[in-house]
Design a protein around this motif. Structure first.
Motif, PDB file in Angstrom:
ATOM      1  N   HIS A  31       0.844  -1.202   0.000  1.00  0.00           N
ATOM      2  CA  HIS A  31       0.000   0.000   0.000  1.00  0.00           C
ATOM      3  C   HIS A  31       0.874   1.245   0.000  1.00  0.00           C
ATOM      4  N   ASN A  32       2.199   1.036  -0.079  1.00  0.00           N
ATOM      5  CA  ASN A  32       3.151   2.139  -0.088  1.00  0.00           C
ATOM      6  C   ASN A  32       3.462   2.518  -1.539  1.00  0.00           C
ATOM      7  N   LEU A  33       2.970   3.661  -1.975  1.00  0.00           N
ATOM      8  CA  LEU A  33       3.120   4.051  -3.374  1.00  0.00           C
ATOM      9  C   LEU A  33       4.579   4.314  -3.749  1.00  0.00           C
ATOM     10  N   GLY A  34       5.355   4.822  -2.805  1.00  0.00           N
ATOM     11  CA  GLY A  34       6.766   5.062  -3.075  1.00  0.00           C
ATOM     12  C   GLY A  34       7.513   3.768  -3.338  1.00  0.00           C
ATOM     13  N   VAL A  35       7.203   2.745  -2.557  1.00  0.00           N
ATOM     14  CA  VAL A  35       7.816   1.427  -2.750  1.00  0.00           C
ATOM     15  C   VAL A  35       7.399   0.851  -4.095  1.00  0.00           C
ATOM     16  N   ALA A  36       6.127   0.996  -4.434  1.00  0.00           N
ATOM     17  CA  ALA A  36       5.626   0.466  -5.704  1.00  0.00           C
ATOM     18  C   ALA A  36       6.336   1.111  -6.888  1.00  0.00           C
ATOM     19  N   LYS A  37       6.514   2.423  -6.840  1.00  0.00           N
ATOM     20  CA  LYS A  37       7.183   3.132  -7.942  1.00  0.00           C
ATOM     21  C   LYS A  37       8.642   2.709  -8.050  1.00  0.00           C
ATOM     22  N   GLN A  38       9.276   2.478  -6.922  1.00  0.00           N
ATOM     23  CA  GLN A  38      10.692   2.129  -6.909  1.00  0.00           C
ATOM     24  C   GLN A  38      10.934   0.709  -7.403  1.00  0.00           C
ATOM     25  N   LEU A  39      10.046  -0.218  -7.027  1.00  0.00           N
ATOM     26  CA  LEU A  39      10.292  -1.627  -7.309  1.00  0.00           C
ATOM     27  C   LEU A  39       9.753  -2.106  -8.648  1.00  0.00           C
ATOM     28  N   GLY A  40       8.563  -1.662  -9.018  1.00  0.00           N
ATOM     29  CA  GLY A  40       7.859  -2.278 -10.137  1.00  0.00           C
ATOM     30  C   GLY A  40       8.077  -1.605 -11.477  1.00  0.00           C
ATOM     31  N   GLU A  41       8.227  -2.424 -12.509  1.00  0.00           N
ATOM     32  CA  GLU A  41       8.259  -1.896 -13.876  1.00  0.00           C
ATOM     33  C   GLU A  41       6.857  -1.434 -14.272  1.00  0.00           C
TER      34      GLU A  41
END
Length: 277
Positions: free
Chosen positions: A228-238
């Motif tokens: 649910h952490n948008l920053g983590v999602a942007k950093q990790l996912g293509e």
């Protein structure tokens, strides 16, 4: 060159049976992941992220859950139609999962080495030496070598010493790293990471996520990371899928989704992020 499609969820529908009737929970969810790709799935608590991921491994009890439509294709094969015995063979060896809470995921009465050895040797079958593909002695040696290799890759000091420890002797961050190593011990093709480290300090979470991304890339494993952490999602996912109330409301390249969101729900998630003034 286009990457090969590894997993494809098409129009998945899941309801839960209650005393008041069936409640639709997952509604026409479609998503996919290619070989060697990392994607993220984001949304508020209760948006259906974990239920969707657990359905891939058929870890949802039926009943109360009811699959009312759709398919989950793994390398072209519909997992919803395979037997439980076939799923046991796939779990761990082909598809593996990291769960949220490192404090409860390890058995307190066995050493880390014993738990990793058992996963390596008996994944998908009963714990009997007669069914092992190689001699028990050879596989024990392989299990120890692979365990130490992964613990080292997860930046844990003294991997051989950790194998002799019990879970209570490790910190929360160390336990989470061990759990990740366990999930990867058979080098699965697909890893499902359900908010690993969510109960840990944010700095520890960041370090673990960085190690996890590096490791799956090294091992050439595809990963679906739920957060649910948008920053983590942007950093990790293509690529990123945004879920709301059991539906996928937006999907696309992660930078596009977070820098130029199309849906009002995604925009509201972005607006809820704290800002330093």
């Amino acid at each position: 060159m286009d990457k090969e499609r590894l997993l494809e969820i098409n129009n998945l529908n899941i309801s839960f049976r209650t005393d008041d009737g069936e409640i639709p929970t997952i509604k026409n969810v479609s998503m996919h992941i290619n070989e060697g790709e990392i994607i993220t799935v984001v949304g508020e608590s209760g948006s259906g992220k974990s239920v969707t991921m657990r359905s891939i491994m058929k870890l949802i009890a039926t009943p109360p859950a009811i699959y009312t439509g759709g398919e989950i294709l793994y390398k072209g094969r519909d997992l919803l139609k395979v037997s439980e015995e076939e799923m046991r063979k796939l779990r761990g060896s082909e598809i593996s999962m990291i769960f949220q809470d490192p404090m409860t995921a390890l058995n307190p009465v066995f050493t880390i080495g014993e738990q990793m050895e058992n996963i390596y040797m008996y994944q998908g079958q009963k714990s009997t030496w007669s069914k092992l593909p190689r001699s028990k002695k050879v596989m024990k040696k392989e299990a120890k070598e692979r365990s130490m290799e992964l613990l080292a890759k997860m930046s844990l000091p003294n991997p051989e010493g950790i194998l002799r420890m019990y879970p209570f002797e490790l910190s929360g961050g160390m336990k989470q790293r061990v759990i990740i190593a366990m999930a990867l011990i058979k080098t699965p093709r697909l890893l499902l990471a359900d908010e690993p480290g969510t109960s840990l300090d944010v700095t520890v979470q960041a370090s673990i996520n960085e190690e996890l991304k590096r490791l799956v890339l090294e091992e050439k494993i595809s990963m679906i990371f739920i957060t649910h952490n948008l920053g983590v999602a942007k950093q990790l996912g293509e690529r990123t899928y945004v879920m709301k109330l059991g539906e996928v409301v937006e999907e696309g390249i992660s930078d596009d989704v977070f820098l130029n969101p199309r849906e009002e729900y995604t925009k509201s998630l972005m607006d809820a992020l704290p800002r330093i003034v």
